[in-house]
Design a protein around this motif. Structure first.
Motif, PDB file in Angstrom:
ATOM      1  N   CYS A  97     105.438 -15.330  43.445  1.00 19.37           N
ATOM      2  CA  CYS A  97     104.767 -15.744  42.213  1.00 19.37           C
ATOM      3  C   CYS A  97     103.261 -15.608  42.430  1.00 19.37           C
ATOM      4  N   PRO A  98     102.535 -15.380  41.354  1.00 16.99           N
ATOM      5  CA  PRO A  98     101.078 -15.301  41.511  1.00 16.99           C
ATOM      6  C   PRO A  98     100.496 -16.648  41.942  1.00 16.99           C
ATOM      7  N   VAL A  99      99.491 -16.597  42.808  1.00 21.65           N
ATOM      8  CA  VAL A  99      98.821 -17.811  43.281  1.00 21.65           C
ATOM      9  C   VAL A  99      97.320 -17.628  43.056  1.00 21.65           C
ATOM     10  N   ARG A 100      96.719 -18.656  42.497  1.00 23.86           N
ATOM     11  CA  ARG A 100      95.276 -18.652  42.258  1.00 23.86           C
ATOM     12  C   ARG A 100      94.675 -19.855  42.981  1.00 23.86           C
ATOM     13  N   HIS A 101      93.474 -19.702  43.497  1.00 22.29           N
ATOM     14  CA  HIS A 101      92.786 -20.789  44.199  1.00 22.29           C
ATOM     15  C   HIS A 101      91.548 -21.174  43.406  1.00 22.29           C
ATOM     16  N   ASP A 102      91.542 -22.387  42.898  1.00 20.73           N
ATOM     17  CA  ASP A 102      90.462 -22.889  42.055  1.00 20.73           C
ATOM     18  C   ASP A 102      89.713 -24.014  42.750  1.00 20.73           C
ATOM     19  N   ILE A 103      88.502 -24.252  42.272  1.00 21.11           N
ATOM     20  CA  ILE A 103      87.740 -25.438  42.654  1.00 21.11           C
ATOM     21  C   ILE A 103      87.464 -26.214  41.379  1.00 21.11           C
ATOM     22  N   VAL A 104      87.705 -27.513  41.414  1.00 28.61           N
ATOM     23  CA  VAL A 104      87.295 -28.380  40.326  1.00 28.61           C
ATOM     24  C   VAL A 104      86.192 -29.268  40.880  1.00 28.61           C
TER      25      VAL A 104
END
Length: 123
Positions: A97-104
């Motif tokens: 599955c696609p994985v995204r790495h975010d910062i909040v």
């Protein structure tokens, strides 16, 4: 401070994670895990975004005197979060599955509403 009273920086971090989780939920993401830990470290939030997974690092500060909260995520921290994300996916039997790495980034200035910045695909 008693055993049940968290240190101020921990309370600030917890408040920031609460704000980030509410924010992400309001944008349509579904929180799958919060403060997931293993011997490699901790993931703040893991969310579902449609058919993909979003690994979110939450950084909270009470001021910008040392830079924005997001600036605290350096290359080494990003590598560790990516490795933790792989581990979380494997332990939860999630494949392909696609994985995204975010910062909040959450800035908590006294007497002002929280400022939230969501950096999608930050690393």
């Amino acid at each position: 401070m008693t055993d049940q009273t968290p240190a101020p920086h921990l309370a600030t971090g917890r408040r920031g994670e609460d704000i980030a989780a509410r924010y992400l939920t309001s944008t349509g993401l579904v929180v799958l895990a919060r403060n997931w830990r293993c011997e490699l470290g901790e993931l703040d939030l893991v969310c579902a975004d449609g058919a993909g997974v979003v690994v979110c690092e939450v950084k909270t500060r009470s001021g910008a005197g040392y830079g924005t909260p997001a600036e605290a995520v350096d290359d080494a921290k990003a590598r560790r979060i990516r490795a933790l994300g792989v581990r979380w996916l494997r332990e939860n039997d999630i494949h392909h599955c696609p994985v995204r790495h975010d910062i909040v980034s959450v800035l908590l200035r006294p007497g002002a509403p929280a400022e939230v910045a969501h950096l999608r695909g930050a690393f």
